[in-house]
Write a protein that holds these residues in place. Structure first.
Motif, PDB file in Angstrom:
ATOM      1  N   THR A 199      26.846  -8.693   0.084  1.00 42.07           N
ATOM      2  CA  THR A 199      27.205  -8.455  -1.313  1.00 42.07           C
ATOM      3  C   THR A 199      26.332  -9.362  -2.181  1.00 42.07           C
ATOM      4  OG1 THR A 199      28.874 -10.195  -1.375  1.00 42.07           O
ATOM      5  CG2 THR A 199      29.604  -8.011  -0.634  1.00 42.07           C
ATOM      6  N   ASP A 200      26.331  -9.112  -3.474  1.00 37.91           N
ATOM      7  CA  ASP A 200      25.565  -9.976  -4.376  1.00 37.91           C
ATOM      8  C   ASP A 200      26.013 -11.422  -4.233  1.00 37.91           C
ATOM      9  OD1 ASP A 200      24.106  -7.835  -5.320  1.00 37.91           O
ATOM     10  OD2 ASP A 200      25.315  -7.573  -7.135  1.00 37.91           O
ATOM     11  N   LYS A 250      24.831 -12.890  -0.807  1.00 38.33           N
ATOM     12  CA  LYS A 250      23.380 -13.089  -0.842  1.00 38.33           C
ATOM     13  C   LYS A 250      23.030 -14.325  -1.663  1.00 38.33           C
ATOM     14  CE  LYS A 250      21.978  -8.234  -0.562  1.00 38.33           C
ATOM     15  NZ  LYS A 250      21.305  -7.167  -1.322  1.00 38.33           N
TER      16      LYS A 250
END
Length: 146
Positions: A116-117, A120
């Motif tokens: 996921t953002d 990451k």
């Protein structure tokens, strides 16, 4: 090189050169084998492109190299005669341990929650923190003669 019967007066363009090798992290200090092992493992994490199993394998390599640096820091602190230097080495030991824990946590989150953002970003932050504390630790070890 000829272009359909015409002579070309300009020389061939220069071939692209490979980018220069990474310079040591600070000053002119040469990169130690432990620092190189950490950086190589971090590059493998980045190259894994957030594929969970590949990230975990690469993280294991980084954690092993960081553990070796921790052992060096502890040994240097134990044999150091200067109290300020000993404190600096022990502080660096704590920083390397904390960065190792953050890297391990971030890679585990990639495994558990996917790329996921948020995961990451957390992994990217952990990688940068490991690079910074590794360079600092190696500078301290070099100054301590370890």
């Amino acid at each position: 090189r000829r272009v359909h019967g015409q002579r070309r007066d300009t020389p061939e363009p220069a071939k692209a050169k490979a980018p220069p090798a990474r310079a040591p992290s600070r000053g002119s200090r040469a990169m130690s084998s432990q620092e190189k092992a950490v950086n190589d493992a971090l590059e493998k994490i980045v190259a894994a492109e957030y594929r969970a199993n590949a990230v975990l394998r690469a993280t294991s390599g980084a954690l092993e190299a960081l553990a070796a640096i921790c052992e060096q820091l502890q040994a240097a602190a134990d044999s150091c005669g200067d109290r300020d230097q000993e404190d600096a080495l022990l502080e660096a030991l704590d920083e390397v341990n904390n960065a190792s824990d953050d890297l391990d946590t971030a890679s585990t989150k990639i495994m558990a929650h996917g790329a996921t953002d948020e995961t990451k970003a957390e992994l990217g932050d952990a990688i940068e923190a490991v690079r910074a504390v590794t360079a600092k630790a190696m500078d301290l070890l070099a100054a301590a003669g370890a």
